[in-house]
Write a protein that holds these residues in place. Structure first.
Motif, PDB file in Angstrom:
ATOM      1  N   VAL A 394      -3.548   5.665  -2.954  1.00  0.00           N
ATOM      2  CA  VAL A 394      -3.807   6.209  -0.990  1.00  0.00           C
ATOM      3  C   VAL A 394      -3.487   5.279  -0.024  1.00  0.00           C
ATOM      4  CG1 VAL A 394      -5.769   7.620  -0.946  1.00  0.00           C
ATOM      5  CG2 VAL A 394      -5.749   5.231  -0.408  1.00  0.00           C
ATOM      6  N   GLN A 395      -2.136   5.994   0.682  1.00  0.00           N
ATOM      7  CA  GLN A 395      -1.684   4.578   1.692  1.00  0.00           C
ATOM      8  C   GLN A 395      -2.974   4.871   2.535  1.00  0.00           C
ATOM      9  OE1 GLN A 395       0.292   4.416   4.503  1.00  0.00           O
ATOM     10  NE2 GLN A 395       1.487   2.752   4.117  1.00  0.00           N
ATOM     11  N   THR A 396      -3.212   4.019   3.567  1.00  0.00           N
ATOM     12  CA  THR A 396      -3.416   3.998   4.473  1.00  0.00           C
ATOM     13  C   THR A 396      -2.798   3.419   6.329  1.00  0.00           C
ATOM     14  OG1 THR A 396      -4.293   1.901   4.459  1.00  0.00           O
ATOM     15  CG2 THR A 396      -5.870   4.014   3.858  1.00  0.00           C
ATOM     16  N   GLY A 397      -3.454   2.866   7.313  1.00  0.00           N
ATOM     17  CA  GLY A 397      -2.905   2.331   8.105  1.00  0.00           C
ATOM     18  C   GLY A 397      -1.286   2.782   8.134  1.00  0.00           C
ATOM     19  N   GLY A 398      -0.339   4.354   7.531  1.00  0.00           N
ATOM     20  CA  GLY A 398       0.789   4.867   8.010  1.00  0.00           C
ATOM     21  C   GLY A 398       1.816   3.502   7.954  1.00  0.00           C
ATOM     22  N   GLY A 401       0.416   0.267   6.988  1.00  0.00           N
ATOM     23  CA  GLY A 401      -0.486   0.058   7.268  1.00  0.00           C
ATOM     24  C   GLY A 401       0.122  -0.281   5.236  1.00  0.00           C
ATOM     25  N   GLY A 402      -0.869  -0.454   4.090  1.00  0.00           N
ATOM     26  CA  GLY A 402      -0.136  -0.364   2.141  1.00  0.00           C
ATOM     27  C   GLY A 402      -1.020   0.603   2.443  1.00  0.00           C
ATOM     28  N   VAL A 403      -0.888   0.372   0.722  1.00  0.00           N
ATOM     29  CA  VAL A 403      -1.285   1.070  -0.607  1.00  0.00           C
ATOM     30  C   VAL A 403      -2.408   0.591  -1.104  1.00  0.00           C
ATOM     31  CG1 VAL A 403       0.833   2.513  -0.935  1.00  0.00           C
ATOM     32  CG2 VAL A 403       0.144   0.105  -2.244  1.00  0.00           C
ATOM     33  N   LEU A 421      -7.514  -6.022   0.880  1.00  0.00           N
ATOM     34  CA  LEU A 421      -6.797  -4.932  -0.215  1.00  0.00           C
ATOM     35  C   LEU A 421      -4.655  -4.971   0.152  1.00  0.00           C
ATOM     36  CD1 LEU A 421      -9.116  -2.418  -0.963  1.00  0.00           C
ATOM     37  CD2 LEU A 421      -8.463  -4.290  -2.140  1.00  0.00           C
ATOM     38  N   GLY A 422      -4.966  -5.323   1.326  1.00  0.00           N
ATOM     39  CA  GLY A 422      -3.752  -5.937   1.734  1.00  0.00           C
ATOM     40  C   GLY A 422      -3.132  -4.169   2.420  1.00  0.00           C
ATOM     41  N   SER A 423      -3.775  -3.780   2.937  1.00  0.00           N
ATOM     42  CA  SER A 423      -4.156  -2.454   3.485  1.00  0.00           C
ATOM     43  C   SER A 423      -3.959  -2.799   5.203  1.00  0.00           C
ATOM     44  CB  SER A 423      -3.936  -1.318   3.448  1.00  0.00           C
ATOM     45  OG  SER A 423      -3.700  -0.382   3.638  1.00  0.00           O
ATOM     46  N   ILE A 424      -4.138  -2.018   5.742  1.00  0.00           N
ATOM     47  CA  ILE A 424      -5.060  -1.572   6.562  1.00  0.00           C
ATOM     48  C   ILE A 424      -5.936  -0.616   7.707  1.00  0.00           C
ATOM     49  CG2 ILE A 424      -4.076  -4.321   8.042  1.00  0.00           C
ATOM     50  CD1 ILE A 424      -2.145  -1.520  10.273  1.00  0.00           C
ATOM     51  N   MET A 425      -7.145  -1.128   8.260  1.00  0.00           N
ATOM     52  CA  MET A 425      -7.843   0.730   8.507  1.00  0.00           C
ATOM     53  C   MET A 425      -6.982   1.610   9.827  1.00  0.00           C
ATOM     54  SD  MET A 425     -10.382   2.239   9.393  1.00  0.00           S
ATOM     55  CE  MET A 425     -12.146   0.152   9.032  1.00  0.00           C
ATOM     56  N   GLY A 426      -6.021   0.895   9.998  1.00  0.00           N
ATOM     57  CA  GLY A 426      -4.834   1.784  10.973  1.00  0.00           C
ATOM     58  C   GLY A 426      -5.736   2.620  11.558  1.00  0.00           C
TER      59      GLY A 426
END
Lengths: 533, 159
Positions: A394-398, A401-403, A421-426
């Motif tokens: 999944v990709q979060t944060g647009g 963000g990250g995958v 995990l290297g993404s963000i809530m966004g």
């Protein structure tokens, strides 16, 4: 309007409620699927059979893939939702449900979902967004009435204790933000609602603005009272005409019911609200750029400090809260800080609305308590991948963000966990990708977006983004080298460290995160032979 | 309505009307530009001239804003504005093939108008209907779950 009048409206509206009614979901998604036609066809068909049934419109229930959605209640029958109810199905619905008085079983859908908890979306799909009395009947503006009897400092204290954090992406504690703004002495302060939902693939804020506009207005008034502002601005994307229309209508209703203006509910609090439109610039989601845009200028960000809490709109202390953050406030002030703090996970309290889209069976808006696992959201709520494919990530944060690859799906959702995990809530976009989707391609898509949207003010973002995009184009054209991967990493680092605003600082995130988990996909596109060991 | 041949008095009258509700309100320029684009479907240069005079601001102040924001158009679009959503969900579900199909069918690229001025094609950021991806709009009407082979039939509705 005072407390007694509020109570009277509530009682009168509830007393008028009929036992037989129809609700048609008419947010942008429903209308796109043909809900307007369904609405008029229902009116015609019922008239034809001389049936008087209350037909109302409401916002998005959240199950966008099942639109048009129609909820039907009738005395002596269970209340049910009918899915994909296009106008051609209306005659059979009326015949089955209203004349034969049986449920049309093949067409019903259950929206009960034990994984979900609706705080922000509590009224979406229930309340008529164009009717203030409907909102009041559901307990609306009672939180404001309570707040106006409290000291602003106590309101801030409640919000601090609740643990509410900004839902726009960064997760800054809302109560703290308010306190900072309140403490700055000034003759004028402002509160701004950031409705510039620019993240492509996310529409939580649109859902709330269209489905329950009064909740956001009430939240804004509570925030205004707490920080000492008597003027609020809604900054909404021009691409959301229905959201703008509904907020404007709601503001007018508040004015005519004296819920806006001078001395609201007999208190010393005066407040008014203006709507300002965005004009298609992603960077305007950034606080300082948003302020420049409301001032009628190019949406250029400014270095911080000074923070908007000290020097914001027209140099006055300004607090900017996201739509979802504001919609959380009335329930917090009604049910108390402890109630809200009791929901969620570690340092992330309450719920989060996600727009789950992409390659899933049932896309739509979902609201889950913080701490729900990604697996629950993707598989148990959204039904997993469509067409028997395997979910890859999944990709979060647009674009910021990250995958998150499938092997981490058991992670409970929280600001910190997603960041680790290297993404963000966004803001809440959650794009599901299956085995057919190329991670390099999606990275190119996001980076292309940020390059287009870079305002050009600072060099790291303006030049770094363009150079990275050139490298990615080279790689996908089969002309990349292994050295390009190192170059991507080093440009990313420079952009993250040296860019002026959030856009540039986070634009490399999709690159960094796909390189972290899916470097093999990059390597597969690079034809250069691996160096001999 | 052809702005180039419009009487200057009429232009002034229009501009007065557009600016009036926003007079004296700080930060009004972008909202005035929205009004102008709503009325003329783009921001004509002759109108900008009058707005500059009316608000007592340099013309450059108006143009710096128009050219910064994607939403404002400097040239008249065709009668029907065709928007292909390029949000992430639509992108994953085939929006690029829709842009291609539209372009091939109309013989224009995004940002261009057909020679008969009937269609204007544009690629837009997220329209917020991600659950129904891929999405296109023609004027106000939204089409969801569009496949490239449906493009000719959809456009034929607006011939």
């Amino acid at each position: 309007m005072n407390k007694e009048e509020l109570k009277k409206i509530k009682e009168e509206t509830l007393a008028r409620k009929k036992k037989t009614w129809i609700r048609v979901g008419m947010a942008t998604c429903g209308i796109a699927a043909g809900a307007q036609d369904t609405y008029f066809a229902l009116r015609e068909e019922l008239k034809k059979h001389k049936l008087t049934v209350d037909i109302r419109k409401c916002g998005c229930v959240g199950k966008c893939s099942a639109e048009p959605l129609v909820e039907v209640a009738m005395e002596g029958m269970p209340t049910v939702f009918y899915h994909h109810l296009t106008k051609d199905k209306v005659p059979q619905l009326v015949e089955t449900h209203f004349l034969k008085k049986t449920v049309w079983h093949n067409q019903t859908i259950s929206l009960q979902d034990p994984h979900q908890l609706r705080i922000v979306l509590r009224n979406c799909g229930i309340v008529d967004p164009d009717n203030i009395k409907d909102y009041i009947a559901l307990g609306g503006y009672a939180a404001l009435a309570r707040v106006l009897e409290m000291k602003p400092e106590d309101v801030i204290d409640q919000v601090k204790k609740s643990g509410l954090r900004g839902r726009g992406g960064a997760g800054f504690p809302t109560g703290l933000k308010w306190e900072l703004t309140r403490k700055v002495p000034a003759d004028q302060k402002y509160i701004i609602c950031n409705g510039d939902e620019g993240d492509p693939g996310a529409y939580m804020d649109r859902g709330v603005l269209e489905g329950d506009p009064h909740a956001v207005i009430e939240g804004m008034m509570i925030a205004g009272y707490a920080i000492g502002a008597n003027k609020g601005f809604f900054y909404i994307r021009a691409e959301y005409p229905l959201a703008v229309e509904r907020i404007e209508k709601a503001i007018k209703q508040c004015l005519s019911n004296k819920l806006l203006g001078q001395n609201i509910m007999g208190s010393s609090f005066s407040f008014d609200i203006e709507v300002r439109l965005g004009a298609g610039a992603f960077v305007c989601g950034e606080e300082t750029a948003l302020i420049a845009s409301i001032e009628g200028k190019r949406g250029y960000p400014h270095p911080r400090p000074p923070y908007p809490a000290v020097k914001g709109l027209w140099d006055k202390p300004t607090c900017i809260n996201n739509v979802e953050t504001l919609a959380n406030l009335p329930p917090i002030l009604t049910n108390g800080a402890a109630w809200f703090a009791g929901i969620g996970h570690e340092k992330s309290k309450g719920t989060k609305v996600f727009a789950v889209t992409g390659k899933v069976k049932q896309s739509g808006l979902v609201e889950v308590p913080m701490g729900t696992t990604i697996r629950d959201i993707v598989f148990n709520i959204a039904g997993g991948a469509a067409n028997n494919k395997k979910v890859k990530a999944v990709q979060t944060g647009g674009p910021s963000g990250g995958v998150i690859p499938e092997q981490f799906f058991d992670t409970p959702v929280s600001y910190e966990n997603l960041q680790n995990l290297g993404s963000i809530m966004g803001s809440g976009g959650m794009i599901v990708m299956d085995e057919d989707d190329s991670m390099v391609d999606i990275t190119k898509f996001y980076l292309g977006f940020c390059v287009d949207e870079s305002c050009g003010k600072c060099a790291p973002c303006r030049i770094g983004g363009t150079q990275m995009l050139r490298i990615l184009n080279r790689i996908t054209a089969g002309e990349g080298t292994l050295a390009d991967l190192d170059k991507l990493r080093s440009i990313s680092q420079a952009m993250q460290k040296a860019s002026l605003c959030g856009l540039g600082q986070t634009a490399p995130n999709p690159v960094v995160s796909t390189l972290r988990y899916f470097e093999h996909e990059y390597r597969a596109l690079i034809k250069e032979p691996a160096p001999k060991q | 309505m052809d702005i180039d041949t419009m009487d200057v008095e009429q232009i002034r009258k229009d501009v007065d009307e557009i600016c009036k509700p926003w007079e004296g309100r700080p930060g009004n320029l972008i909202m005035i530009l929205h009004e102008i684009q709503n009325r003329y479907s783009y921001v004509p240069r002759r109108i900008s001239f009058e707005v500059a005079k009316h608000l007592s601001i340099p013309l450059a102040r108006i143009y710096e804003v128009i050219t910064f924001y994607n939403y404002f158009k400097l040239t008249p679009p065709g009668k029907h504005i065709v928007s292909v959503c390029m949000g992430t969900a639509c992108y994953l579900k085939g929006a690029p093939t829709l842009v291609e199909a539209m372009g091939n069918h109309l013989g224009i690229k995004p940002g261009e108008t057909t020679p008969d001025k009937n269609f204007y094609l544009q690629v837009v950021r997220c329209l917020g209907c991600c659950g129904l991806a891929p999405v296109i709009t023609v004027g106000q009407k939204v089409y969801s779950g569009v496949k490239p082979e449906q493009v000719p039939a959809i456009l034929a509705e607006y011939k």
